[in-house]
Design an enzyme around this catalytic site. Sequence first.
Site, PDB file in Angstrom:
ATOM      1  N   ASN A   1     -21.672 -20.264  29.267  1.00  0.00           N
ATOM      2  CA  ASN A   1     -23.109 -20.920  29.721  1.00  0.00           C
ATOM      3  C   ASN A   1     -23.724 -21.110  28.243  1.00  0.00           C
ATOM      4  O   ASN A   1     -24.793 -21.831  28.412  1.00  0.00           O
ATOM      5  CB  ASN A   1     -23.888 -19.708  30.413  1.00  0.00           C
ATOM      6  CG  ASN A   1     -25.268 -19.803  30.483  1.00  0.00           C
ATOM      7  OD1 ASN A   1     -25.942 -20.829  31.078  1.00  0.00           O
ATOM      8  ND2 ASN A   1     -26.034 -19.150  29.727  1.00  0.00           N
TER       9      ASN A   1
ATOM     10  N   LYS B   1     -22.580 -32.444  25.816  1.00  0.00           N
ATOM     11  CA  LYS B   1     -22.150 -32.205  26.942  1.00  0.00           C
ATOM     12  C   LYS B   1     -21.121 -33.008  27.370  1.00  0.00           C
ATOM     13  O   LYS B   1     -20.361 -32.658  28.343  1.00  0.00           O
ATOM     14  CB  LYS B   1     -23.590 -32.097  27.853  1.00  0.00           C
ATOM     15  CG  LYS B   1     -24.713 -30.938  27.750  1.00  0.00           C
ATOM     16  CD  LYS B   1     -24.109 -30.004  28.100  1.00  0.00           C
ATOM     17  CE  LYS B   1     -25.041 -28.710  27.874  1.00  0.00           C
ATOM     18  NZ  LYS B   1     -24.676 -27.374  28.405  1.00  0.00           N
TER      19      LYS B   1
ATOM     20  N   TYR C   1     -27.416 -33.345  22.182  1.00  0.00           N
ATOM     21  CA  TYR C   1     -27.260 -32.776  23.267  1.00  0.00           C
ATOM     22  C   TYR C   1     -26.241 -33.436  24.296  1.00  0.00           C
ATOM     23  O   TYR C   1     -25.390 -32.807  24.871  1.00  0.00           O
ATOM     24  CB  TYR C   1     -28.392 -32.413  24.075  1.00  0.00           C
ATOM     25  CG  TYR C   1     -28.366 -31.472  25.323  1.00  0.00           C
ATOM     26  CD1 TYR C   1     -28.297 -30.137  25.143  1.00  0.00           C
ATOM     27  CD2 TYR C   1     -28.655 -32.385  26.470  1.00  0.00           C
ATOM     28  CE1 TYR C   1     -28.309 -29.501  26.403  1.00  0.00           C
ATOM     29  CE2 TYR C   1     -28.465 -31.605  27.558  1.00  0.00           C
ATOM     30  CZ  TYR C   1     -28.271 -30.001  27.588  1.00  0.00           C
ATOM     31  OH  TYR C   1     -28.126 -29.331  28.591  1.00  0.00           O
TER      32      TYR C   1
ATOM     33  N   ASP D   1     -22.409 -13.652  18.300  1.00  0.00           N
ATOM     34  CA  ASP D   1     -22.479 -15.045  17.908  1.00  0.00           C
ATOM     35  C   ASP D   1     -21.480 -16.079  18.329  1.00  0.00           C
ATOM     36  O   ASP D   1     -20.348 -15.914  17.665  1.00  0.00           O
ATOM     37  CB  ASP D   1     -22.764 -15.186  16.243  1.00  0.00           C
ATOM     38  CG  ASP D   1     -23.270 -16.711  16.148  1.00  0.00           C
ATOM     39  OD1 ASP D   1     -22.781 -17.543  16.802  1.00  0.00           O
ATOM     40  OD2 ASP D   1     -23.630 -16.878  14.543  1.00  0.00           O
TER      41      ASP D   1
END
Length: 259
Positions: A97, A169, A165, A70
């Site tokens: 990733n 990012k 999100y 995790d």
Amino acid sequence: MTAQAQAPVPPHGRIAVVTGGGSGLGRAASLALLDAGWSVALAGRRKDALQETIARAGVEPARVLAVPTDIRDPEEVAALFDAVRDRFGRVDLLFNNAGAAAPRRPITETPFEDWNRVLDTIVTGGFLCAREAFRVMSAQSPQGGRIINNGAPSAHVPRPNSVAYTAAKHAVLGLTRVLSLDGRAYGIAVGQIDVGNVAPVDGSPQPAAMQADGTMTVEATIPVERFTEAVVLMASMPPDTNVQFLTVLPTTMPYLGRG
């Protein structure tokens, strides 16, 4: 080149750590790196998914390692890099990733739990993995290595109703920039890949995406091979060369001018 200047060849070749290696783009990148001759340590929360990636690779067991992790947990991330170093002796590449998504909602309808989950996975997880990679890469001999952060077009331009999100990012973009700067002293090259719409690997139809004017459009996609080719290209650069940012997307996908 003198014998003193020659770098020893690691017994397992070049060593990569891929987070989120049990599915999606992480699995595809892991398989591509293995096919290109790398040894790969796969990290992810589901052991069965990591083992499925290994089964699909069909490579000799000595070249691949599954470490259920995790990445939001500092102790588990430290244990991941300890396991990789114990098995392979060094780390040449971290592909940061692993990610998380949330349903697209207006900010007023975005649950705090969704915000935390997305930021914890993408930002905190990316930081923790990069921190351990720096510790290993700066201390190993030969010194140095490479980190590739998986960004997104949303690291630069948002889609509607994607506050968590998009914020995550954008944070990855800042992380990439500061790590690239700080890595110079240790021979650590840090870059970012921003991939657009990749065709679903299971063959399912591409869902429609909301545009800035509220309309829904099915956008163009690229096959996953265009993404993996780009990752392997970035990973294979010599130590004195860095691909700082690489954007790969369908030619007609809304990106420049999005919004």
